[in-house]
Structures are given as structure tokens and as C-alpha cells.
Write a protein that holds these residues in place. Structure first.
Motif, PDB file in Angstrom:
ATOM      1  N   ARG A   1       0.892  -1.118  -0.155  1.00  0.00           N
ATOM      2  CA  ARG A   1      -0.035  -0.133  -0.049  1.00  0.00           C
ATOM      3  C   ARG A   1       0.921   1.169  -0.247  1.00  0.00           C
ATOM      4  O   ARG A   1       1.516   1.455   0.877  1.00  0.00           O
ATOM      5  CB  ARG A   1      -0.894   0.082   1.365  1.00  0.00           C
TER       6      ARG A   1
ATOM      7  N   ASP B   1      -2.024  -1.175  -3.717  1.00  0.00           N
ATOM      8  CA  ASP B   1      -2.395   0.115  -3.808  1.00  0.00           C
ATOM      9  C   ASP B   1      -1.735   1.338  -4.226  1.00  0.00           C
ATOM     10  O   ASP B   1      -0.717   1.402  -3.406  1.00  0.00           O
ATOM     11  CB  ASP B   1      -3.318   0.545  -2.340  1.00  0.00           C
TER      12      ASP B   1
ATOM     13  N   SER C   1      -2.921   4.384  -5.345  1.00  0.00           N
ATOM     14  CA  SER C   1      -3.706   5.528  -5.836  1.00  0.00           C
ATOM     15  C   SER C   1      -3.046   6.906  -5.140  1.00  0.00           C
ATOM     16  O   SER C   1      -2.183   6.722  -4.144  1.00  0.00           O
ATOM     17  CB  SER C   1      -4.953   5.325  -5.108  1.00  0.00           C
TER      18      SER C   1
ATOM     19  N   ALA D   1      -5.792  -0.823  -6.753  1.00  0.00           N
ATOM     20  CA  ALA D   1      -6.004   0.622  -6.813  1.00  0.00           C
ATOM     21  C   ALA D   1      -5.213   1.647  -7.559  1.00  0.00           C
ATOM     22  O   ALA D   1      -4.005   1.602  -7.079  1.00  0.00           O
ATOM     23  CB  ALA D   1      -6.415   1.069  -5.239  1.00  0.00           C
TER      24      ALA D   1
END
Length: 440
Positions: A287, A312, A314, A336
């Protein structure tokens, strides 16, 4: 983590062990006077107005022997078969809202104390300084209180046998003391949601540490720019919402061969996501959302050996086309890539993964595919057009996809960008689509 922590086991065992005063009373021994005095000092340090009548601390009546008569909050044992006195080995107060300071005598005068938990109360002020933790102490849980100030470096020595340290959700400030690295037996370190500043000291000597959480502080400096800061034993590194900066280096990841969870969301990490991160032999959750990353390197093996389940990226500055190697990662289920600057079309292999109803021999379906807030353009893959709401979670809102009407659930939300803000190639792609639609 999958394993149950020692403090959870302790919480389960304490009621069974503590609610049996008859057994304790049958022992031919009484509580050691120094231990009784330390318990009395702890109760005296708590404001009487913060002790509810139903609480554990309200039941502590020092006209009786603690180990024999206290119904909760402590656990005692006999250090030898013929010992004349019992010693306190655990103190665990209930989260009743107790307000007060932590007396130094609790840390200095209970030499057999193995576990101390004051979690979920309103203890406040600074921790006692000049008092090292007892060598017997294995678990210290002060989480969820209002302690403040710097953590005294004097608490930590090489003689400590501490295995779990929970200081999260307090008001601690200053730097993370480098003396923490002396805790060679420590396996869990939780410092999240405080006010720690500065860089994280080297913890490489902590060869038993498997879980580290420093989220929600104001820590800065590089974290994974070079190997040597974190120990190779780590399984989980959680450092959300700080100000860590610098690049994410392949060598630093290689120095963490067992890590399964890496969460650096909400920092200032820059540069490229190295291909080594996508092909790490153990990493399952990566992440890196809300950082300053600007590129994604291709996985060295095309993604086929990746162990990632969740990725992730993002809220970064990623450009170019969507990484093709993600579609080859066999276990990847949650992706993501939203709020970046990706361009080009949506790969057919992404569409195939998100539209699949069940796993194949090569991969599992994408259960979550977040692509909104980019500059994607071109035609929607046919498999996406056949998606029904209630299956995979997908979003293509706020892109450059004029052929993405709101009748498709994944096109709902923010409207598609105006053509003026989209790349020129997207405009040419739209004209080509219109020409093909007009052809007989």
C-alpha cells in the motif's frame, strides 16, 4: 496477524485465574509487602472520582491480602515450592476510564512482573524516568491513554526481556528513542497515533521484531531508501500518515525477505515503484497510496511469480500506460490505481480478470479495480460492458472515456473529463471510433 497476541491470551486467561479467591486463600502464603505497597501506590495515583463503583479498581480493598482476596486485576504466583510469600506477576486494569499518573514504584518494585496493562483508560503525564523496565517484564500495554512527553530512554536496557510494547493512541512527542534497539526480544512494537517527530532510528539489531506500526505520527526522513534501518525479521511494516520521504529501493526490500505487509500510505515517498516490489517472494499487501511516486517498473519476471494479493498505488503521480504485469500476477485480487495520470486504453487482460466469475489455473479474478481519476481513453473492452453490478467493484469515473455512459455502474460518479484536458491521442482515438461506427 493470524497468530493471537500474548496480551489477548492473557486477557482470556486472567478472568479464570483471578476469579478464584478460594484457591489463592488456600495457599500458605501472603502477598510480599513490597508488591502490596506497589499496588497500593497504583490505586492511590488514580483519582477517586474516576473509579466507577462497578470497576475492578474499586474492589481493591487493602485491608485484605491482594493475592488472596482481590477478585480481578492481578495475578500472583509462588516463586518457589516452599516460598513464604506470593509475588505479583501480572497487573491488568479494566478500561473503566481511570485517570491518574503511573507511579515509578510500579515499574521498579515488582521484580516478578511479567505483564502490565493499563490500556483504554485516561492515565496521563510523563512516564517515569530513570527507572529501567524490570528484566521479568514481557508485555507492556499503555495504549489508549493520555500519556505525554518524550519516552524516557532509561526505560530500555539490554537486560530487558520485553516482547510486546504497546504505546499507541497517546500524546507522546519527541523522537523515537534509539535505545529501543536494545530490546533484543521484542516482537511487536506499536507506536501509532502519537506525536513522534524526526527520523526513525535504526532498529536493525532487533532480530526478533516481526510487527512494527508507527502510523499517524510526524516522522520524516527516508524509510526504505537503503537497507540497514529495519530488521530482516519483519513480517509487517505499517507507517501510514507520516512524512517519510525518499525513494523505495529494491535493495531495502530485499533486506526484508519475510515481509508480507508494507503500508506507507500518506507519506512523501518518491521515484519509481521498483519491479522488485512487484516480484517480492513474500510480500502480499503493498500500500503506497497518497505519495509522490511517478513511475512503475515492470516486474522482472512479468509478474508471474508475484505473491501480491493487494496493490494500492492510488493518489500518486504515475504516468504512462497501465502496468501490464499486474494482469499476470496470479494472486492479485485488489488493484487501486486511481487518482494518477495514467493514459492509454484499458488492457483486455484487466477486463478479463475483473469479468471472470471464478479462478483459473493461472490467476484469481480481480475483486476490486479502481481506475477513476486518470486520463484513460479508447474503447471499453467488451468484457467490461458485460459486467453486472453486485460483482466486482470497479470504477472508471473521471477519465477520458466518452463511451462510458452512466448506464454502466462502473462509469457512475464524477463525469468524464472535458476533451480539452485530455491528451491529444485520446481525441484521435475518439475520431477513429466514430469512423468505425459509421462504416457499413
Amino acid at each position: 496477524m493470524a497468530s493471537v497476541s500474548r496480551r489477548v491470551l492473557l486477557a482470556l486467561l486472567l478472568p479464570v485465574l483471578l476469579l478464584a479467591p478460594r484457591r489463592a486463600a488456600a495457599l500458605p502464603a501472603a502477598t510480599f509487602p513490597g508488591d502490596k505497597a506497589a499496588l497500593a501506590a497504583l490505586k492511590s495515583a488514580v483519582a477517586a472520582s474516576s473509579v466507577p463503583p462497578y470497576s475492578c479498581l474499586a474492589s481493591w480493598d487493602f485491608s485484605r491480602d491482594p493475592c488472596a482476596a482481590f477478585p480481578c486485576g492481578i495475578r500472583c504466583f509462588s516463586p518457589a515450592a516452599n516460598a513464604s510469600q506470593l509475588r505479583v506477576m501480572a497487573v491488568a486494569l479494566d478500561p473503566a476510564g481511570y485517570s491518574g499518573a503511573l507511579p515509578a514504584v510500579v515499574l521498579s518494585s515488582l521484580p516478578f512482573l511479567a505483564s502490565l496493562s493499563l490500556a483504554g483508560n485516561r492515565f496521563h503525564g510523563a512516564l517515569p524516568s530513570g527507572v529501567p523496565l524490570q528484566a521479568s517484564l514481557r508485555i507492556l500495554d499503555l495504549s489508549g491513554n493520555a500519556f505525554s512527553g518524550a519516552i524516557p530512554a532509561s526505560l530500555f536496557t539490554a537486560a530487558s526481556g520485553l516482547q510486546e510494547l504497546y504505546l499507541s493512541r497517546n500524546g507522546f512527542s519527541g523522537g523515537v528513542p534509539p535505545q529501543l534497539a536494545l530490546l533484543g526480544a521484542l516482537s511487536r512494537l506499536e507506536l501509532q497515533h502519537n506525536g513522534f517527530t524526526g527520523s526513525l532510528p535504526s532498529l536493525a539489531a532487533m532480530r526478533s521484531l516481526y510487527h512494527l506500526d508507527v502510523s499517524g505520527n510526524a516522522l520524516s526522513g527516508p524509510l526504505l531508501a537503503a537497507p540497514g534501518l529495519l530488521p530482516p525479521s519483519l513480517l509487517s511494516v505499517v507507517a501510514r500518515n507520516n512524512s517519510f520521504s525518499g525513494p523505495l529501493r529494491a535493495a531495502a526490500l530485499a533486506a526484508l525477505p519475510a515481509v508480507r505487509v508494507m503500508d506507507l500510505t500518506g507519506n512523501a515517498v518518491s521515484g519509481a515503484v521498483p519491479g522488485a516490489a512487484l516480484a517480492h517472494p513474500a510480500l502480499q499487501q503493498l500500500r503506497l497510496g497518497s505519495n509522490r511516486l511517478d513511475a512503475v517498473e515492470a516486474a522482472p519476471d512479468g509478474g508471474s511469480s508475484s505473491q501480491l494479493v493487494e496493490l494500492d498505488l492510488s493518489g500518486n503521480r504515475l504516468t504512462g500506460r497501465l502496468p501490464g504485469c499486474l494482469a499476470a500476477m496470479p494472486r492479485l485480487a485488489a488493484v487501486a490505481l486511481d487518482r494518477n495520470r495514467f493514459t492509454g486504453g484499458i488492457p483486455d487482460r484487466y477486463a478479463a480478470r475483473v469479468a471472470a466469475q471464478e479462478a483459473t489455473d493461472q490467476w484469481v479474478p480481480f475483486a476490486r479495480l479502481m481506475l477513476q481519476g486518470n486520463y484513460l481513453c479508447g474503447a471499453l473492452p467488451m468484457q467490461l460492458r458485460q459486467l453486472k453490478e453486485g460483482g466486482a467493484v470497479v470504477s472508471l469515473a473521471d477519465n477520458c472515456l466518452p463511451r462510458c455512459p452512466h448506464k454502466f455502474f462502473f462509469c457512475q460518479g464524477a463525469p468524464q473529463k472535458d476533451h480539452a484536458t485530455c491528451p491529444p491521442k485520446c481525441e484521435a482515438s475518439v475520431h477513429r471510433q466514430d469512423t468505425l461506427l459509421r462504416m457499413p
